[in-house]
Design a protein around this motif. Structure first.
Motif, PDB file in Angstrom:
ATOM      1  N   LEU B 167       0.831  -1.202   0.000  1.00 29.01           N
ATOM      2  CA  LEU B 167       0.000   0.000   0.000  1.00 29.01           C
ATOM      3  C   LEU B 167       0.867   1.254   0.000  1.00 29.01           C
ATOM      4  O   LEU B 167       0.673   2.170  -0.811  1.00 29.01           O
ATOM      5  N   VAL B 170       2.626   1.637  -3.406  1.00 27.92           N
ATOM      6  CA  VAL B 170       1.778   2.162  -4.476  1.00 27.92           C
ATOM      7  C   VAL B 170       1.514   3.647  -4.245  1.00 27.92           C
ATOM      8  O   VAL B 170       1.549   4.447  -5.179  1.00 27.92           O
ATOM      9  N   ALA B 171       1.305   4.040  -2.981  1.00 29.81           N
ATOM     10  CA  ALA B 171       1.084   5.457  -2.694  1.00 29.81           C
ATOM     11  C   ALA B 171       2.307   6.270  -3.103  1.00 29.81           C
ATOM     12  O   ALA B 171       2.176   7.324  -3.744  1.00 29.81           O
ATOM     13  N   VAL B 174       2.349   6.633  -6.845  1.00 31.58           N
ATOM     14  CA  VAL B 174       1.401   7.640  -7.332  1.00 31.58           C
ATOM     15  C   VAL B 174       1.941   9.033  -7.035  1.00 31.58           C
ATOM     16  O   VAL B 174       1.805   9.952  -7.845  1.00 31.58           O
ATOM     17  N   ALA B 175       2.597   9.194  -5.875  1.00 35.23           N
ATOM     18  CA  ALA B 175       3.192  10.498  -5.574  1.00 35.23           C
ATOM     19  C   ALA B 175       4.222  10.864  -6.643  1.00 35.23           C
ATOM     20  O   ALA B 175       4.304  12.024  -7.059  1.00 35.23           O
ATOM     21  N   LEU B 177       4.162   9.845  -9.815  1.00 37.28           N
ATOM     22  CA  LEU B 177       3.387  10.202 -11.013  1.00 37.28           C
ATOM     23  C   LEU B 177       2.887  11.632 -10.904  1.00 37.28           C
ATOM     24  O   LEU B 177       2.917  12.411 -11.861  1.00 37.28           O
ATOM     25  N   LEU B 178       2.415  11.967  -9.694  1.00 36.26           N
ATOM     26  CA  LEU B 178       1.846  13.287  -9.454  1.00 36.26           C
ATOM     27  C   LEU B 178       2.921  14.368  -9.604  1.00 36.26           C
ATOM     28  O   LEU B 178       2.699  15.403 -10.242  1.00 36.26           O
ATOM     29  N   PHE B 193       0.859  23.342 -11.921  1.00 35.00           N
ATOM     30  CA  PHE B 193       1.417  23.219 -10.572  1.00 35.00           C
ATOM     31  C   PHE B 193       2.834  23.773 -10.480  1.00 35.00           C
ATOM     32  O   PHE B 193       3.704  23.159  -9.902  1.00 35.00           O
ATOM     33  N   TRP B 429       8.918   4.150   4.163  1.00 34.21           N
ATOM     34  CA  TRP B 429       8.214   4.413   2.905  1.00 34.21           C
ATOM     35  C   TRP B 429       9.215   4.174   1.795  1.00 34.21           C
ATOM     36  O   TRP B 429      10.252   4.836   1.759  1.00 34.21           O
TER      37      TRP B 429
ATOM     38  N   ALA C  13       1.680   9.920   5.923  1.00 28.41           N
ATOM     39  CA  ALA C  13       0.403   9.565   5.309  1.00 28.41           C
ATOM     40  C   ALA C  13      -0.475  10.809   5.168  1.00 28.41           C
ATOM     41  O   ALA C  13      -1.055  11.054   4.100  1.00 28.41           O
ATOM     42  N   TRP C  16       1.001  13.131   2.408  1.00 25.07           N
ATOM     43  CA  TRP C  16       0.668  12.672   1.049  1.00 25.07           C
ATOM     44  C   TRP C  16      -0.812  12.936   0.751  1.00 25.07           C
ATOM     45  O   TRP C  16      -1.156  13.352  -0.356  1.00 25.07           O
ATOM     46  N   LEU C  19      -1.224  16.473  -0.099  1.00 30.57           N
ATOM     47  CA  LEU C  19      -0.673  16.709  -1.442  1.00 30.57           C
ATOM     48  C   LEU C  19      -1.682  16.263  -2.504  1.00 30.57           C
ATOM     49  O   LEU C  19      -1.946  16.962  -3.481  1.00 30.57           O
ATOM     50  N   TYR C  22      -4.464  18.688  -2.711  1.00 28.62           N
ATOM     51  CA  TYR C  22      -4.060  19.902  -3.418  1.00 28.62           C
ATOM     52  C   TYR C  22      -4.118  19.673  -4.929  1.00 28.62           C
ATOM     53  O   TYR C  22      -4.590  20.514  -5.685  1.00 28.62           O
ATOM     54  N   TRP C  23      -3.650  18.512  -5.360  1.00 27.37           N
ATOM     55  CA  TRP C  23      -3.652  18.207  -6.801  1.00 27.37           C
ATOM     56  C   TRP C  23      -5.092  18.062  -7.316  1.00 27.37           C
ATOM     57  O   TRP C  23      -5.412  18.503  -8.412  1.00 27.37           O
ATOM     58  N   TYR C  47      -4.493  11.281 -10.435  1.00 28.53           N
ATOM     59  CA  TYR C  47      -3.388  11.017  -9.511  1.00 28.53           C
ATOM     60  C   TYR C  47      -3.713  11.553  -8.122  1.00 28.53           C
ATOM     61  O   TYR C  47      -3.452  10.896  -7.107  1.00 28.53           O
ATOM     62  N   LEU C  51      -3.865   9.282  -4.873  1.00 23.45           N
ATOM     63  CA  LEU C  51      -2.917   9.478  -3.779  1.00 23.45           C
ATOM     64  C   LEU C  51      -3.674   9.746  -2.484  1.00 23.45           C
ATOM     65  O   LEU C  51      -3.321   9.221  -1.426  1.00 23.45           O
ATOM     66  N   SER C  55      -3.370   7.246   0.630  1.00 22.14           N
ATOM     67  CA  SER C  55      -2.783   7.744   1.873  1.00 22.14           C
ATOM     68  C   SER C  55      -3.765   7.597   3.019  1.00 22.14           C
ATOM     69  O   SER C  55      -3.370   7.270   4.149  1.00 22.14           O
TER      70      SER C  55
END
Lengths: 328, 501, 150
Positions: B167, B170-171, B174-175, B177-178, B193, B429, C13, C16, C19, C22-23, C47, C51, C55
């Motif tokens: 988990l 994957v988070a 994705v962070a 990717l973001l 952004f 992490w 957590a 994130w 974040l 925010y996105w 995304y 996320l 999180s």
């Protein structure tokens, strides 16, 4: 070897002086008597190492050093990012009014602030001289059923709007497609790639119906028949491709669409220093190395100096804003 | 067999003293810029390009190619020794390679990397020799939908590099990717952004993030224990028989996969090394050792990134299209030398092409000869106590990252993400999925948008085309098989992949 | 058990998740869809949402999961090094590259690690000199230099 090359350069420079206006002669003379660099000169390249504009800057640097055009040494500084905005922002912040700094500028630095008003670029510098213009051509895959621009145009006009996929390799290609589709009166479906090379790869793989791009990347493919050039986005045919008609010849009323590359100094630099750099850059433009570089790139030599360059840029800006549908 | 005759001709050109010298110079410089984090082969070639004007194009190209594949060897050294990836393609090496170094096995890691790189470099140069034109033609079948499917497969594999908690992994992915969406959107030119910062318009540079997370983050996490940390015992500098037995297949698989991925224009050594790492972890009989110093985790990616470097030359030489950022610059160099890169290069400039290919056999041998003794020398560097070692590591990270784009803001990023990397290490992490996300993000987005634009909005394009469909199916199986296997076993053991004590 | 909300793990957590939020919000500044394909805002929205959800899931599993009573290393040294890095980067633009980098190493050697002065100075000096040699002289990287740098 060095001697003969140097003589050649001098000869070319002399003839360039004769060809240019009386003002040019005066400027050149002025440059000799007036200001000269007081410390190491910094050539700021607002793009990453290796791109077309970076290469041009390195050629300019090489000519300046090899032909000893300035009394100081030259330092190259790549400040890539934000379509030129990072490098020019660096000049505006840390090299304000510094006559010992010169900057490479190109069409991208003019398009960036049109798309992102926060990114200030050309307004922060004083253009000195343009060296070259990059051209655009219409290409299809060598196996394509379209042998001429007329056939392609007729088919595009006959089919529903946005059914033709064209690959693009950046904003300037998208603008060229806008030029083309406006002249056609029909929308084309642009598939946007990140570089001219990717755009070409998609065309070669048959993933798109056609593309518009700079001749540079396509020359080797043209020679082998892998791609076919159908039309030129400027008013005259290429000497290297005498069989490829201009789009005007095939009955499409497109404006002369080209992208420029040149050199600037920071804003509000002392006029004597501006004249000095104009003189140096005229010599660079006349150098055989520069002429060979431009010819190898299948681009057009376009030495435009000082006030003429500023006027040229104003006209280009109007054209770009029109194409990007972002009026001033 | 015609190819072998041509190759013979190539060797006679490449073995002239001048060309041999240039080949040595190229691999030496490549090794150097590979070691330095931040500066990569593309910057080095661009810096040298004006100097080679007017000189012999064959000699210059031999040197440029040498820089390119030499950098893949050099990047390994810092990855293994100090967990700072010298090149983006050596990120995966800094996971298991560094763990091996901590256990005193830096010599074995560097040794197997050098041997693997040599084997992979030679195998893929052989591929280049024999198969270049047909392979390049086949690679053209990869359009946006195929790349999209390939990236989906890569993203599905995120779980494989996520360490203890899937988990969290994957988070973190994705962070990544973001973060990849920061900056100018190449598709539409809109800036996203950027927080009003001009220097963020080009997004966060991959190498900055990796140096921060892996390099600075590692230093911050381990400096507390620096004085207590025992000096690594540098034992058996060269790989043992056991190492060799375990690395044999990863090297071969890495070579093949790296070469094939490298041939695709649009992917490069970095993605090749990710794929090799994930593949080795999946195929390994002891996946729990990955992340803790498994030699397969060094052998696979290291072979793969070298094979990809030679693979990227296939579309460049056979078609005249760039296979990676560095080959795009080499293409520029060809044009400056007055050549016309394109399908006819192989026939019209045969002497040059074959000399470059022949020089790659020689260059790889030179690199092996250079790197095997160096592995021992560098491994001894770790005899220096860590408290003496880590301040210079920080200095190198800062200067290296600055030189990547001459940007002070990047130095701030390195400090900021270094702090985040420290926290991520402290609280388990995983950082690898984050950099994987940052690498794959732009390709994921552009290929998705390009595919749907091409297909005029229908998603069937991803299953209508055979290659894309096959890759998509592979991605589905990748998720489904462990889940189904878990369900069938239906024991308390959780089904998810990468679960390790 | 009591301080579960305050653990660093939970902090990450939540960070994130913010974040992601925010996105998600920011994505609506950009067009989501244009013509046939997603536009600039679409994937940031996806995304951000992902996320955020992931999180939150991690946070929940931390909340309900078994507390990991793990002995963590003290923070002081790492924070000192981090602070030194911040000071160094802040000063780069004003006093050049080499002096701060030398200072960084000296500070860590002398103050953080309490190593002998002479040896520290020699090591830091040698490293700085070799950085200058490679980056300034060989690669001609335009590091911000000032008059007393070489």
């Amino acid at each position: 070897m060095t001697v003969s090359r140097r003589d050649l350069m001098l000869g070319a420079a002399a003839s360039a002086c004769l060809l240019s206006s009386g003002g040019g002669m005066l400027r050149a003379a002025n440059a000799q008597s007036g200001w000269a660099p007081t410390r190491d000169v910094e050539l700021v390249i607002p793009f990453a190492a290796g791109g077309g504009s970076d290469l041009l800057a390195r050629v300019v640097g090489k000519i300046i050093v090899e032909e000893k055009l300035i009394p100081q040494s030259l330092v190259l500084n790549n400040r890539p990012g934000g379509g030129g905005a990072v490098g020019i922002g660096y000049v505006a912040a840390s090299r304000r009014k510094d006559p010992n700094t010169i900057i490479l500028i190109n069409g991208t630095t003019q398009i960036t602030p049109i798309l992102n008003p926060a990114a200030r670029t050309l307004s922060e510098v004083q253009p000195i001289m343009n060296f070259m213009l990059d051209d655009f051509l219409l290409f299809v895959n060598g196996d394509s059923k379209y042998k001429t621009a007329q056939e392609l145009i007729a088919d595009i006009k006959a089919k529903p709007t946005k059914t033709f996929n064209f690959s693009t390799g950046g904003t300037t290609d998208i603008m060229a497609i806008t030029v083309f589709s406006r002249a056609l009166g029909k929308d084309i479906n642009p598939v946007n790639f990140n570089s001219g090379g990717e755009s070409l790869t998609a065309l070669l793989g048959g993933h798109v119906d056609g593309t518009i791009g700079n001749p540079l990347e396509f020359m080797g493919q043209l020679a082998s028949g892998k791609v076919r050039a159908l039309g030129v986005f400027r008013d005259t045919r290429f000497a290297a491709m005498p069989d490829v008609p201009t789009l005007k010849e095939v009955g499409l009323d497109v404006p002369n669409f080209q992208m420029w590359r040149g050199i600037a100094v920071p804003k509000d630099v002392d006029p004597a220093a501006q004249l000095y750099w104009q003189g140096v850059m005229e010599k660079v433009a006349a150098s055989p190395t520069m002429k060979k570089y431009i010819a190898d790139n299948v681009a057009t030599e376009a030495p435009i100096v000082g006030a003429d360059f500023v006027a040229f840029l104003a006209a280009q800006e109007k054209l770009y804003r029109g194409l990007l549908a972002k009026p001033a | 067999m015609e190819a072998l005759m041509d190759l013979g001709g190539g060797f006679s050109t490449a073995l002239t003293p001048n060309n041999l010298m240039m080949c040595f110079l190229g691999v030496f410089l490549g090794q150097l810029v590979g070691v330095l984090p931040g500066i990569g082969p593309s910057a080095a070639i661009a810096l040298l390009l004006p100097l080679t004007f007017g000189s012999d194009p064959t000699a210059s190209l031999i040197m440029f190619a040498g820089i390119y594949y030499g950098a893949q060897y050099g990047g390994t050294i810092t990855s293994v020794l100090i967990s700072v990836p010298g090149e983006s393609s050596t990120v995966m090496t800094s996971i298991d390679g560094y763990q091996m170094a901590i256990k005193g096995r830096a010599g074995a890691a560097l040794g197997i990397a050098a041997i693997g790189s040599f084997i992979a470099g030679t195998i893929s140069t052989l591929g280049l020799t024999l198969l270049a034109p047909p392979l390049a033609q086949a690679a053209l079948a990869f359009g946006p939908p195929e790349y999209f499917a390939l990236v989906v497969l890569g993203l599905v594999a995120l779980a494989a590099v996520s360490g203890r908690s899937v988990l969290k992994g994957v988070a973190a992915g994705v962070a990544g990717l973001l973060l990849a969406t920061i900056g100018i959107d190449p598709q539409s030119g809109v800036s996203r952004f950027d927080f009003g910062m001009v220097w963020l318009l080009d997004g966060i540079e991959f190498i900055v993030l990796t140096v921060a997370l892996f390099g600075v983050g590692e230093v911050l996490a381990s400096c507390t224990a620096a004085s207590a940390r025992p000096v690594a015992e540098v034992k058996n500098v060269l790989p043992t028989r056991e190492d060799w037995r375990r690395s044999r297949m990863p090297i071969l698989r890495g070579s093949v996969v790296g070469f094939l991925v490298g041939v695709l224009p649009g992917t490069g050594a970095t993605i090749a090394s990710f794929i090799a790492y994930i593949m080795e972890k999946k195929l390994s009989r002891h996946p729990e050792e990955f992340g803790k110093g498994a030699i397969e985790g060094v052998a696979g990616p290291e072979s793969s990134n070298n094979a990809a470097a030679a693979g990227a030359l296939v579309p460049m030489l056979a078609l005249g299209v760039p296979g990676s950022g560095t080959t795009a610059i080499i293409l520029g160099a060809l044009i400056m030398f007055g050549l016309r890169p394109g399908p006819e290069l192989f026939t019209q400039n045969a002497t040059l092409v074959w000399a470059v290919i022949a020089s790659m056999y020689i260059g790889n041998l030179l690199l092996l000869i250079m790197n095997l003794p160096l592995a021992g020398v560098f491994a001894r560097l770790l005899k220096v106590p860590y408290k003496w070692l880590y301040p210079p590591i920080l200095a190198i990270c800062l200067v290296g990252v600055f030189s990547q784009a001459n940007s002070l803001e990047d130095c701030w990023l390195v400090v900021g993400f270094g702090a985040i990397g420290w926290g991520m290490k402290r609280f388990d992490w995983p950082a690898a999925p984050m950099v994987l996300g940052l690498v794959l993000g732009p390709m994921f987005e552009s290929s998705l948008r390009q595919s749907l634009t091409m297909s005029h909005g229908t998603a069937f394009i991803f299953i209508n085309r055979p290659i894309a469909a096959a890759l998509m199916l592979a991605a589905v199986l990748f998720i489904a098989i462990p889940v189904i296997a878990g369900l069938l076993a239906s024991r308390p053991r959780p089904a998810s992949a990468g679960e390790a004590p | 058990m009591k301080h579960r909300l305050l653990t660093g793990d939970m902090g990450f957590a939540v960070g994130w998740a913010l974040l992601g939020l925010y996105w998600m919000v920011g994505a609506f500044d950009y067009p989501l869809w244009s013509g046939f394909a997603p536009d600039s805002g679409f994937l940031p929205l996806v995304y951000g949402t992902l996320l955020f959800l992931l999180s939150v899931a991690v946070a929940l599993s931390l909340w309900f999961g078994e507390a990991e009573e793990e002995e963590r290393e003290p923070l002081t040294k790492s924070l000192l090094v981090l602070a030194a890095l911040v000071v160094v980067v802040a000063s780069l633009g004003f006093i050049g590259f080499l002096l701060p980098v030398f200072g960084l190493m000296m500070f860590i050697y002398l103050y953080v690690e309490k190593l002998p002065l002479l040896r520290s100075a020699v090591v830091a000096g040698l490293v700085t000199a070799s950085l200058a040699l490679v980056f300034v002289h060989w690669l001609s990287i335009p590091l911000p230099l000032v008059t007393w740098d070489f």
